[in-house]
Design a protein around this motif. Structure first.
Motif, short mmCIF file in Angstrom:
data_model
loop_
_atom_site.label_atom_id
_atom_site.label_comp_id
_atom_site.label_asym_id
_atom_site.label_seq_id
_atom_site.Cartn_x
_atom_site.Cartn_y
_atom_site.Cartn_z
N ILE A 75 31.65 14.05 9.70
CA ILE A 75 30.22 14.06 9.42
C ILE A 75 29.53 13.25 10.51
CG2 ILE A 75 28.41 13.43 7.79
CD1 ILE A 75 30.44 13.82 5.54
N GLY A 76 28.61 13.88 11.23
CA GLY A 76 27.99 13.28 12.40
C GLY A 76 26.83 12.36 12.08
N PRO A 77 26.14 11.90 13.14
CA PRO A 77 25.05 10.93 12.97
C PRO A 77 23.87 11.49 12.18
CG PRO A 77 25.76 11.06 15.28
CD PRO A 77 26.43 12.19 14.55
N PHE A 78 23.25 10.60 11.40
CA PHE A 78 21.97 10.86 10.73
C PHE A 78 22.03 12.04 9.75
CE2 PHE A 78 21.02 8.94 14.88
CZ PHE A 78 20.45 7.74 14.44
N CYS A 79 23.19 12.32 9.21
CA CYS A 79 23.29 13.33 8.15
C CYS A 79 22.96 12.71 6.80
CB CYS A 79 24.70 13.91 8.10
SG CYS A 79 25.13 14.93 9.53
N HIS A 80 22.56 13.57 5.85
CA HIS A 80 22.28 13.12 4.49
C HIS A 80 23.00 14.08 3.55
CE1 HIS A 80 19.10 12.18 1.14
NE2 HIS A 80 20.33 11.85 0.80
N ILE A 81 23.97 13.56 2.80
CA ILE A 81 24.75 14.36 1.86
C ILE A 81 24.42 13.88 0.45
CG2 ILE A 81 27.04 15.18 1.23
CD1 ILE A 81 26.26 15.78 4.14
N GLY A 82 23.87 14.76 -0.38
CA GLY A 82 23.41 14.38 -1.71
C GLY A 82 24.54 14.13 -2.69
N SER A 83 24.17 13.58 -3.83
CA SER A 83 25.15 13.10 -4.81
C SER A 83 25.94 14.22 -5.49
CB SER A 83 24.45 12.26 -5.88
OG SER A 83 23.50 13.06 -6.59
N GLU A 84 25.40 15.43 -5.52
CA GLU A 84 26.09 16.54 -6.19
C GLU A 84 26.81 17.46 -5.20
OE1 GLU A 84 24.22 18.16 -10.00
OE2 GLU A 84 22.47 17.71 -8.75
N ALA A 85 26.80 17.12 -3.95
CA ALA A 85 27.42 17.98 -2.94
C ALA A 85 28.94 17.92 -3.06
CB ALA A 85 27.00 17.54 -1.55
N VAL A 86 29.57 19.06 -2.80
CA VAL A 86 31.03 19.16 -2.74
C VAL A 86 31.38 19.76 -1.38
CG1 VAL A 86 33.11 20.17 -3.75
CG2 VAL A 86 31.21 19.47 -5.24
N ILE A 87 32.05 18.98 -0.55
CA ILE A 87 32.40 19.40 0.80
C ILE A 87 33.91 19.66 0.84
CG2 ILE A 87 32.27 18.87 3.26
CD1 ILE A 87 29.54 18.97 1.79
N GLY A 88 34.33 20.85 1.26
CA GLY A 88 35.74 21.20 1.29
C GLY A 88 36.49 20.51 2.40
N ASN A 89 37.73 20.92 2.59
CA ASN A 89 38.58 20.35 3.63
C ASN A 89 38.27 20.93 5.00
OD1 ASN A 89 40.02 18.92 1.61
ND2 ASN A 89 41.35 20.70 1.26
N ASP A 90 38.55 20.16 6.03
CA ASP A 90 38.47 20.64 7.42
C ASP A 90 37.07 21.12 7.79
OD1 ASP A 90 41.39 20.36 8.03
OD2 ASP A 90 41.53 21.85 6.42
N VAL A 91 36.07 20.46 7.30
CA VAL A 91 34.68 20.82 7.57
C VAL A 91 34.13 19.96 8.70
CG1 VAL A 91 32.34 20.81 6.61
CG2 VAL A 91 34.25 21.65 5.23
N GLU A 92 33.39 20.59 9.60
CA GLU A 92 32.73 19.89 10.70
C GLU A 92 31.22 19.94 10.48
OE1 GLU A 92 34.03 18.33 13.36
OE2 GLU A 92 36.13 18.76 12.87
N ILE A 93 30.61 18.78 10.32
CA ILE A 93 29.17 18.69 10.10
C ILE A 93 28.57 17.88 11.24
CG2 ILE A 93 27.34 17.90 8.55
CD1 ILE A 93 29.27 18.28 6.23
N ALA A 94 27.74 18.52 12.05
CA ALA A 94 27.16 17.86 13.22
C ALA A 94 26.03 16.93 12.79
CB ALA A 94 26.65 18.91 14.21
N SER A 95 25.27 16.45 13.75
CA SER A 95 24.22 15.48 13.46
C SER A 95 23.03 16.10 12.74
CB SER A 95 23.72 14.84 14.76
OG SER A 95 23.04 15.79 15.55
N HIS A 96 22.30 15.25 11.99
CA HIS A 96 21.02 15.61 11.37
C HIS A 96 21.11 16.79 10.40
CE1 HIS A 96 19.94 13.46 15.10
NE2 HIS A 96 18.91 13.01 14.41
N VAL A 97 22.24 16.94 9.75
CA VAL A 97 22.41 17.98 8.73
C VAL A 97 22.07 17.38 7.37
CG1 VAL A 97 24.10 19.44 7.53
CG2 VAL A 97 24.13 19.27 10.03
N VAL A 98 21.36 18.16 6.53
CA VAL A 98 20.99 17.72 5.18
C VAL A 98 21.61 18.68 4.17
CG1 VAL A 98 19.10 17.27 3.59
CG2 VAL A 98 18.84 16.70 6.01
N ILE A 99 22.34 18.14 3.21
CA ILE A 99 22.93 18.95 2.15
C ILE A 99 22.45 18.38 0.82
CG2 ILE A 99 25.07 19.76 1.08
CD1 ILE A 99 26.41 19.57 3.80
N LEU A 100 21.69 19.16 0.07
CA LEU A 100 20.98 18.70 -1.11
C LEU A 100 21.52 19.38 -2.37
CD1 LEU A 100 17.38 19.00 0.37
CD2 LEU A 100 18.70 16.88 0.09
#
Length: 277
Positions: free
Chosen positions: A24-49
C-alpha cells in the motif's frame, strides 16, 4: 494484518482486513470495512471506501476511488457493497460505486478485468470476467456486462443496458439499447454494425457455428417482424446450434431496453477482413 507493506503516510482504519503480501503506497486511505485480498498492489493516493472487497492479485493505480456512495437519490445510506474479483487492473482515476440500498445493493466486477484511466462503474452494475474498459468509458447504474466484452475509449452506456458476452463496443459510442452477444456496435446513438468475428474466433467458436450466427443475425434483424417476434423463427431454424440458442435466450429475457439494430435500410456486416471462409 499479515505481512503487508504499508507506507507510513497511508491511513488504514481499524477493522480493515489486509491480506498477505499486500503493498500500500503513500497517502492511501483504506476504510474500516474494506477487505483487501492477497498479493495486491495499491499505488499512491488510492481511496477504498465502504464495504468494498478487492480480490487477490489486483493492481490499483494512483487516484483510483473504489466503493464510493452510489450517485442515486433513492439511496438512503444503508450498507451496500462493491465486490471486485481477482487479478483486476484498475488504472489512474478509475471510480467504482457501491450498490443502492433500494435496489440490487451491490456492484460486482468479475475476475481478470482491466479498467483504463478515468473509466467509471456506477451503482448496482454487474460486470463479468475478462472485461476491458478503455480510457474514459462511463456506464450508468444497473448495467449488466457479460464476459470478454471490450468497450472502446469514451463510450457511454445508459442505465439498465445489457451487453452480451464477447460483444465489442466502439470508441465514443453512446449505447442506449441492449447489445446482443458477439455484437459489434458503433456510433451515437449506437447501432449494430455487425458481429465481433474476431472475438468469436478467439473464444474458440467453430467455423460452422460462426456461419450459423451470421445467418441467424441476418434473419433476426430482417425487419419483416419485430425482433422478439422473429426470435422463435430463428430458434426453430437452428435447433442444433448452441450459439444461436444463447443469442435467442438473450433476446427473449425480460429487459428495460430494446436492442441495438442495424441502421434502417442497411444490411448487417457479419464478416471481417481476415475471414476467408
Amino acid at each position: 494484518m499479515s505481512n503487508p507493506s504499508i507506507h507510513p503516510t497511508a491511513i488504514i482504519e481499524a477493522g480493515a482486513k489486509i491480506g498477505d503480501r499486500v503493498n500500500i503506497g503513500p497517502f492511501c486511505h483504506i476504510g474500516s470495512e474494506a477487505v483487501i485480498g492477497n498479493d495486491v498492489e495499491i499505488a499512491s493516493h488510492v481511496v477504498i471506501l465502504g464495504a468494498t472487497t478487492l480480490g487477490d492479485g489486483a493492481e490499483v493505480f494512483p487516484h483510483a476511488i473504489l466503493g464510493g456512495d452510489p450517485q442515486n437519490t433513492k439511496h438512503k445510506g444503508g450498507r451496500t457493497t462493491l465486490i471486485i474479483g481477482k487479478n483486476c487492473v484498475i488504472r489512474e482515476g478509475v471510480t467504482m460505486h457501491r450498490g443502492t440500498d433500494s435496489s440490487r445493493g451491490t456492484t460486482t466486477v468479475g475476475d481478470n478485468c482491466m479498467f483504463l484511466a478515468y473509466s467509471h462503474v456506477a451503482h448496482d452494475c454487474e460486470i463479468g470476467n475478462s472485461v476491458t474498459f478503455s480510457n474514459n468509458v462511463m456506464i450508468g447504474g444497473h448495467v449488466t456486462i457479460g464476459n470478454n466484452v471490450i468497450i472502446g475509449g469514451g463510450a457511454a452506456l445508459h442505465q439498465f443496458v445489457r451487453v452480451g458476452h464477447h460483444a465489442f463496443i466502439g470508441g465514443l459510442a453512446a449505447v442506449a439499447l441492449d447489445v446482443i452477444p458477439y455484437g459489434m456496435v458503433i456510433g451515437n446513438h449506437a447501432y449494430l454494425g455487425g458481429l465481433n468475428i474476431v472475438g468469436m474466433k478467439r473464444s474458440g467458436m467453430a467455423r460452422p457455428e460462426i456461419h450459423n450466427m451470421r445467418r441467424a443475425v441476418r434473419m433476426l434483424f430482417d425487419r419483416s417482424k419485430p425482433v422478439r417476434a422473429r426470435a422463435d423463427d430463428v430458434r426453430e431454424a437452428f435447433p442444433q446450434s448452441p450459439a444461436v440458442a444463447d443469442l435467442i435466450d438473450f433476446i427473449t429475457t425480460d429487459t428495460k431496453r430494446a436492442y441495438c439494430t442495424p441502421p434502417l435500410g442497411s444490411g448487417i456486416e457479419t464478416s471481417d477482413s481476415d475471414d476467408k471462409s
